[in-house]
Design an enzyme around this catalytic site. Structure first.
Site, PDB file in Angstrom:
ATOM      1  N   ARG A 287       0.836  -1.213   0.000  1.00 30.48           N
ATOM      2  CA  ARG A 287       0.000   0.000   0.000  1.00 30.48           C
ATOM      3  C   ARG A 287       0.868   1.258   0.000  1.00 30.48           C
ATOM      4  O   ARG A 287       0.550   2.241  -0.680  1.00 30.48           O
ATOM      5  CB  ARG A 287      -0.961  -0.029   1.201  1.00 30.48           C
ATOM      6  CG  ARG A 287      -2.144   0.917   1.073  1.00 30.48           C
ATOM      7  CD  ARG A 287      -1.908   2.283   1.711  1.00 30.48           C
ATOM      8  NE  ARG A 287      -1.381   2.123   3.034  1.00 30.48           N
ATOM      9  CZ  ARG A 287      -0.360   2.827   3.516  1.00 30.48           C
ATOM     10  NH1 ARG A 287       0.234   3.763   2.800  1.00 30.48           N
ATOM     11  NH2 ARG A 287       0.100   2.608   4.746  1.00 30.48           N
TER      12      ARG A 287
ATOM     13  N   GLY B 248      10.215  13.488  -1.086  1.00 30.62           N
ATOM     14  CA  GLY B 248      11.225  13.781  -0.083  1.00 30.62           C
ATOM     15  C   GLY B 248      10.907  15.020   0.728  1.00 30.62           C
ATOM     16  O   GLY B 248      11.126  16.151   0.287  1.00 30.62           O
TER      17      GLY B 248
ATOM     18  N   TRP C  88      14.420   8.577   5.235  1.00 32.91           N
ATOM     19  CA  TRP C  88      13.188   7.791   5.379  1.00 32.91           C
ATOM     20  C   TRP C  88      12.284   7.917   4.152  1.00 32.91           C
ATOM     21  O   TRP C  88      11.070   7.997   4.303  1.00 32.91           O
ATOM     22  CB  TRP C  88      12.401   8.231   6.628  1.00 32.91           C
ATOM     23  CG  TRP C  88      13.123   8.035   7.902  1.00 32.91           C
ATOM     24  CD1 TRP C  88      13.632   9.010   8.699  1.00 32.91           C
ATOM     25  CD2 TRP C  88      13.437   6.787   8.528  1.00 32.91           C
ATOM     26  NE1 TRP C  88      14.251   8.461   9.787  1.00 32.91           N
ATOM     27  CE2 TRP C  88      14.152   7.082   9.714  1.00 32.91           C
ATOM     28  CE3 TRP C  88      13.194   5.447   8.206  1.00 32.91           C
ATOM     29  CZ2 TRP C  88      14.600   6.100  10.568  1.00 32.91           C
ATOM     30  CZ3 TRP C  88      13.652   4.476   9.059  1.00 32.91           C
ATOM     31  CH2 TRP C  88      14.334   4.796  10.227  1.00 32.91           C
TER      32      TRP C  88
ATOM     33  N   THR D   2      10.384   6.597   1.134  1.00 32.76           N
ATOM     34  CA  THR D   2       9.863   5.376   0.508  1.00 32.76           C
ATOM     35  C   THR D   2      10.092   5.437  -1.000  1.00 32.76           C
ATOM     36  O   THR D   2       9.805   6.460  -1.632  1.00 32.76           O
ATOM     37  CB  THR D   2       8.354   5.240   0.820  1.00 32.76           C
ATOM     38  OG1 THR D   2       8.192   5.261   2.244  1.00 32.76           O
ATOM     39  CG2 THR D   2       7.780   3.946   0.249  1.00 32.76           C
TER      40      THR D   2
ATOM     41  N   LEU E 149       0.329  15.067   1.849  1.00 30.98           N
ATOM     42  CA  LEU E 149       0.265  14.113   2.960  1.00 30.98           C
ATOM     43  C   LEU E 149      -1.177  13.833   3.355  1.00 30.98           C
ATOM     44  O   LEU E 149      -1.534  12.722   3.723  1.00 30.98           O
ATOM     45  CB  LEU E 149       1.059  14.649   4.161  1.00 30.98           C
ATOM     46  CG  LEU E 149       2.573  14.731   3.948  1.00 30.98           C
ATOM     47  CD1 LEU E 149       3.248  15.426   5.119  1.00 30.98           C
ATOM     48  CD2 LEU E 149       3.175  13.344   3.757  1.00 30.98           C
TER      49      LEU E 149
ATOM     50  N   GLU F 167       3.802   9.774   7.997  1.00 35.75           N
ATOM     51  CA  GLU F 167       2.691  10.642   7.549  1.00 35.75           C
ATOM     52  C   GLU F 167       2.050  11.359   8.728  1.00 35.75           C
ATOM     53  O   GLU F 167       0.841  11.532   8.784  1.00 35.75           O
ATOM     54  CB  GLU F 167       1.620   9.814   6.836  1.00 35.75           C
ATOM     55  CG  GLU F 167       2.176   8.989   5.708  1.00 35.75           C
ATOM     56  CD  GLU F 167       2.058   9.668   4.375  1.00 35.75           C
ATOM     57  OE1 GLU F 167       1.491  10.757   4.324  1.00 35.75           O
ATOM     58  OE2 GLU F 167       2.583   9.101   3.405  1.00 35.75           O
ATOM     59  N   GLY F 168       2.878  11.755   9.673  1.00 35.57           N
ATOM     60  CA  GLY F 168       2.390  12.379  10.897  1.00 35.57           C
ATOM     61  C   GLY F 168       2.223  11.317  11.954  1.00 35.57           C
ATOM     62  O   GLY F 168       1.461  10.357  11.748  1.00 35.57           O
TER      63      GLY F 168
ATOM     64  N   ASP G 241       0.622  10.942  17.717  1.00 33.84           N
ATOM     65  CA  ASP G 241       0.482  12.080  18.630  1.00 33.84           C
ATOM     66  C   ASP G 241       0.308  13.397  17.872  1.00 33.84           C
ATOM     67  O   ASP G 241      -0.460  14.264  18.299  1.00 33.84           O
ATOM     68  CB  ASP G 241       1.709  12.174  19.555  1.00 33.84           C
ATOM     69  CG  ASP G 241       1.626  11.156  20.686  1.00 33.84           C
ATOM     70  OD1 ASP G 241       0.517  10.652  20.940  1.00 33.84           O
ATOM     71  OD2 ASP G 241       2.664  10.859  21.298  1.00 33.84           O
TER      72      ASP G 241
ATOM     73  N   PHE H 155       1.480  22.418  19.384  1.00 31.76           N
ATOM     74  CA  PHE H 155       2.675  21.788  18.808  1.00 31.76           C
ATOM     75  C   PHE H 155       3.953  22.267  19.487  1.00 31.76           C
ATOM     76  O   PHE H 155       4.900  21.530  19.643  1.00 31.76           O
ATOM     77  CB  PHE H 155       2.780  22.084  17.311  1.00 31.76           C
ATOM     78  CG  PHE H 155       1.641  21.517  16.538  1.00 31.76           C
ATOM     79  CD1 PHE H 155       1.611  20.159  16.247  1.00 31.76           C
ATOM     80  CD2 PHE H 155       0.583  22.305  16.139  1.00 31.76           C
ATOM     81  CE1 PHE H 155       0.546  19.613  15.557  1.00 31.76           C
ATOM     82  CE2 PHE H 155      -0.482  21.771  15.440  1.00 31.76           C
ATOM     83  CZ  PHE H 155      -0.501  20.419  15.152  1.00 31.76           C
TER      84      PHE H 155
HETATM   85  C1  FAD Z   1       9.200   3.253   6.900  1.00 36.82           C
HETATM   86  C2  FAD Z   1       9.062   4.740   6.791  1.00 36.82           C
HETATM   87  C3  FAD Z   1       8.797   5.328   5.566  1.00 36.82           C
HETATM   88  C4  FAD Z   1       8.719   6.741   5.447  1.00 36.82           C
HETATM   89  N1  FAD Z   1       8.490   7.301   4.205  1.00 36.82           N
HETATM   90  C5  FAD Z   1       8.593   8.657   4.073  1.00 36.82           C
HETATM   91  C6  FAD Z   1       8.528   9.265   2.767  1.00 36.82           C
HETATM   92  O1  FAD Z   1       8.315   8.579   1.755  1.00 36.82           O
HETATM   93  N2  FAD Z   1       8.728  10.611   2.665  1.00 36.82           N
HETATM   94  C7  FAD Z   1       8.962  11.392   3.762  1.00 36.82           C
HETATM   95  O2  FAD Z   1       9.145  12.597   3.592  1.00 36.82           O
HETATM   96  N3  FAD Z   1       9.010  10.848   5.015  1.00 36.82           N
HETATM   97  C8  FAD Z   1       8.832   9.511   5.183  1.00 36.82           C
HETATM   98  N4  FAD Z   1       8.906   8.934   6.444  1.00 36.82           N
HETATM   99  C9  FAD Z   1       9.220   9.787   7.594  1.00 36.82           C
HETATM  100  C10 FAD Z   1       8.059   9.992   8.548  1.00 36.82           C
HETATM  101  O3  FAD Z   1       7.062  10.786   7.986  1.00 36.82           O
HETATM  102  C11 FAD Z   1       8.635  10.587   9.865  1.00 36.82           C
HETATM  103  O4  FAD Z   1       9.357   9.531  10.496  1.00 36.82           O
HETATM  104  C12 FAD Z   1       7.562  11.130  10.776  1.00 36.82           C
HETATM  105  O5  FAD Z   1       7.057  12.339  10.285  1.00 36.82           O
HETATM  106  C13 FAD Z   1       8.071  11.363  12.223  1.00 36.82           C
HETATM  107  O6  FAD Z   1       9.255  12.064  12.218  1.00 36.82           O
HETATM  108  P1  FAD Z   1      10.486  11.550  13.117  1.00 36.82           P
HETATM  109  O7  FAD Z   1      10.684  10.101  12.836  1.00 36.82           O
HETATM  110  O8  FAD Z   1      11.630  12.473  12.845  1.00 36.82           O
HETATM  111  O9  FAD Z   1      10.003  11.684  14.596  1.00 36.82           O
HETATM  112  P2  FAD Z   1      10.140  12.970  15.544  1.00 36.82           P
HETATM  113  O10 FAD Z   1       9.547  14.158  14.869  1.00 36.82           O
HETATM  114  O11 FAD Z   1      11.537  13.057  16.019  1.00 36.82           O
HETATM  115  O12 FAD Z   1       9.200  12.546  16.747  1.00 36.82           O
HETATM  116  C14 FAD Z   1       9.665  11.675  17.805  1.00 36.82           C
HETATM  117  C15 FAD Z   1       8.543  11.536  18.819  1.00 36.82           C
HETATM  118  O13 FAD Z   1       8.234  12.822  19.389  1.00 36.82           O
HETATM  119  C16 FAD Z   1       6.840  13.067  19.271  1.00 36.82           C
HETATM  120  N5  FAD Z   1       6.589  14.479  19.049  1.00 36.82           N
HETATM  121  C17 FAD Z   1       7.151  15.293  18.112  1.00 36.82           C
HETATM  122  N6  FAD Z   1       6.647  16.530  18.195  1.00 36.82           N
HETATM  123  C18 FAD Z   1       5.744  16.509  19.189  1.00 36.82           C
HETATM  124  C19 FAD Z   1       4.875  17.478  19.770  1.00 36.82           C
HETATM  125  N7  FAD Z   1       4.800  18.741  19.318  1.00 36.82           N
HETATM  126  N8  FAD Z   1       4.084  17.097  20.798  1.00 36.82           N
HETATM  127  C20 FAD Z   1       4.098  15.825  21.248  1.00 36.82           C
HETATM  128  N9  FAD Z   1       4.903  14.861  20.762  1.00 36.82           N
HETATM  129  C21 FAD Z   1       5.698  15.196  19.728  1.00 36.82           C
HETATM  130  C22 FAD Z   1       6.375  12.234  18.087  1.00 36.82           C
HETATM  131  O14 FAD Z   1       4.990  11.957  18.148  1.00 36.82           O
HETATM  132  C23 FAD Z   1       7.242  10.993  18.238  1.00 36.82           C
HETATM  133  O15 FAD Z   1       6.637  10.102  19.129  1.00 36.82           O
HETATM  134  C24 FAD Z   1       8.899   7.536   6.590  1.00 36.82           C
HETATM  135  C25 FAD Z   1       9.126   6.932   7.839  1.00 36.82           C
HETATM  136  C26 FAD Z   1       9.201   5.553   7.946  1.00 36.82           C
HETATM  137  C27 FAD Z   1       9.437   4.937   9.295  1.00 36.82           C
END
Ligand code: FAD
Length: 407
Positions: free
Chosen positions: A96, A136, A168, A170, A245, A369-370, A373, A389
């Site tokens: 998907r 990206g 990250w 895809t 998104l 995709e967000g 939380d 936020f």
């Molecule tokens: C397998 C996979 C495929 C992906 N594919 C894509 C893609 O194709 N394109 C792309 O652009 N991205 C992609 N992503 C990235 C994905 O969208 C991000 O991982 C996601 O947005 C979260 O960002 P982060 O991992 O940096 O977490 P962080 O932003 O570092 O968050 C870490 C934790 O802190 C919490 N947090 C952050 N801010 C707050 C707040 N204000 N209040 C409370 N809690 C908070 C979060 O909920 C989370 O639990 C992919 C990720 C994965 C794992």
């Protein structure tokens, strides 16, 4: 297990679907059953995506399914498109994800923010699966807060020079075209970066324990030169990538129902067949409680996504409503996968059963995709009018005592 998949439909949701919608769903369901499920475990173990299936997916009209036929797309309604995502994710979240990225994160922005030349050049090829795209936005230090991205695009005459890194992503390594978001002097802008552009590379990320049948990559830009003709002319500011998104999250909400249904169906059949203490485990109240919890949540989610599709077709859907659906459906699917794995005992950890694979995949779906939380905060802001936020960076004195002046 021998018996065939039976999708849960406790409230006769089928009665709400048109014949065309049911035909689309059944076609994709049969394709997933016949072509995808027999090979998914092999790909999951190897950490590969079955690329040879892409032409078949294109043939079924799965890419950019709601976009107009003039670009070689199927022009389907939103409920039909949602049902496609449901059936694909019944197979695997990686399958998907491939379709979501191609459709919502690559074809949608080119259709919505691109020039007519960009649409004509890319959409028919992407629809036919002759070209693969990626999106990206996320960076090593900018995930939930994409507005803090560091990737820069600097105008040099008739071109832009990109520097920075995405993470990250895809389909990144597979992609012929990357929709890349970068900071410019005028704000955030979108660019179509083509494979082979000097200074651009897309190494694959290794070591994932989730979404293994999907390629995830870094995108690296070292003075990569992109012509002005490859900038998406109508994409201005962070709203543009966020709108993409939002499209993808709609599909994720439907997809999660598919993953949950696969787990429920497998657990129900297992419970009826597995003999423990001289009879099937389905006769135990504790097992029934788990199955009923799953069916209850799946039924509510089915109604929710169907209504979401209606509102999307009517043009009345708000982004916070999509956030609520993504949050709800993925949370319930994650729990369904865990409960199914539990019911299946030791067998549940094997790759010949689907539960553990879905359980691991849904960790990624829960975060990408967000995060769950972040979607809570989106809905929270929508209903209260207060955005939560950004917390104050000032440290509070301990509210539990031990602060200044306390003995
Ligand atoms: C397998 C996979 C495929 C992906 N594919 C894509 C893609 O194709 N394109 C792309 O652009 N991205 C992609 N992503 C990235 C994905 O969208 C991000 O991982 C996601 O947005 C979260 O960002 P982060 O991992 O940096 O977490 P962080 O932003 O570092 O968050 C870490 C934790 O802190 C919490 N947090 C952050 N801010 C707050 C707040 N204000 N209040 C409370 N809690 C908070 C979060 O909920 C989370 O639990 C992919 C990720 C994965 C794992």
């Amino acid at each position: 297990m021998p018996a065939k998949y039976q999708s849960p439909d406790y409230y006769r949701l089928d009665d709400l679907l048109s014949d065309e919608q049911k035909m689309t769903r059944d076609t994709v369901r049969a394709w997933v059953e016949d072509r995808f499920l027999p090979i998914v475990a092999k790909h999951y173990q190897a950490g590969t995506f079955p690329l040879d299936l892409v032409p078949q997916m294109a043939e079924l009209g799965l890419f950019g399914a709601t976009l107009p036929e003039t670009y070689g797309c199927a022009g389907m309604d939103q409920v039909a498109a949602g049902l496609i995502m449901q059936e694909l994710e019944r197979g695997d979240s990686g399958l998907r994800s491939f379709a979501s990225v191609q459709s919502s994160l690559v074809m949608f922005p080119i259709f919505t923010y691109g020039s007519e030349e960009q649409r004509a050049r890319w959409l028919p090829r992407l629809a036919k699966g002759e070209a693969i795209g990626c999106f990206g936005l996320t960076e090593p230090d900018a995930g939930s807060d994409p507005g803090s991205m560091k990737t820069r695009a600097v105008r040099k005459g008739d071109a832009w020079v990109l520097d920075g890194a995405k993470m990250w992503i895809t389909n990144g390594t597979l992609a012929d075209v990357a929709v890349v978001w970068a900071r410019t002097e005028e704000g955030i802008r979108g660019f179509l970066v083509e494979k082979g552009t000097p200074g651009f590379s897309a190494p694959e990320m290794k070591g994932k324990l989730s979404l293994r049948a999907s390629v995830t990559s870094e995108l690296v830009f070292e003075e990569a030169v992109v012509p002005e003709a490859n900038r998406l002319p109508d994409a201005k500011g962070l709203r543009a990538p966020l709108s993409c998104l939002n499209q993808a999250r709609y599909g994720i909400a439907w997809g999660a129902v598919g993953a949950a249904s696969a787990c429920y169906d497998e657990a129900l059949r297992y419970a009826r067949e597995r003999i423990v203490f001289d009879g099937p485990i389905a006769r135990f109240q504790l097992v029934q409680e788990k199955l009923v919890w799953m069916l209850n949540e799946i039924t509510k989610a089915q109604l929710l996504v169907w209504r979401l599709g209606q509102m999307k077709d009517a043009g009345t859907l708000k982004h916070a409503q999509v956030s609520l659906a993504k949050m709800n459906c993925v949370t319930m699917a994650r729990e369904c996968a865990r409960l199914a794995r539990e019911i299946e005992g030791a067998n549940g950890i094997l790759d010949e059963y689907v539960a553990m694979r879905h359980m691991l995949n849904l960790e990624s779906v829960f975060t990408y995709e967000g995060t769950n939380d972040i979607h809570k905060l989106v809905v929270g802001a929508d209903i209260t009018g207060f955005e939560a936020f950004r917390a104050s960076t000032q440290r509070m004195e301990s509210p539990l005592g031990g602060g200044k002046g306390e003995q």
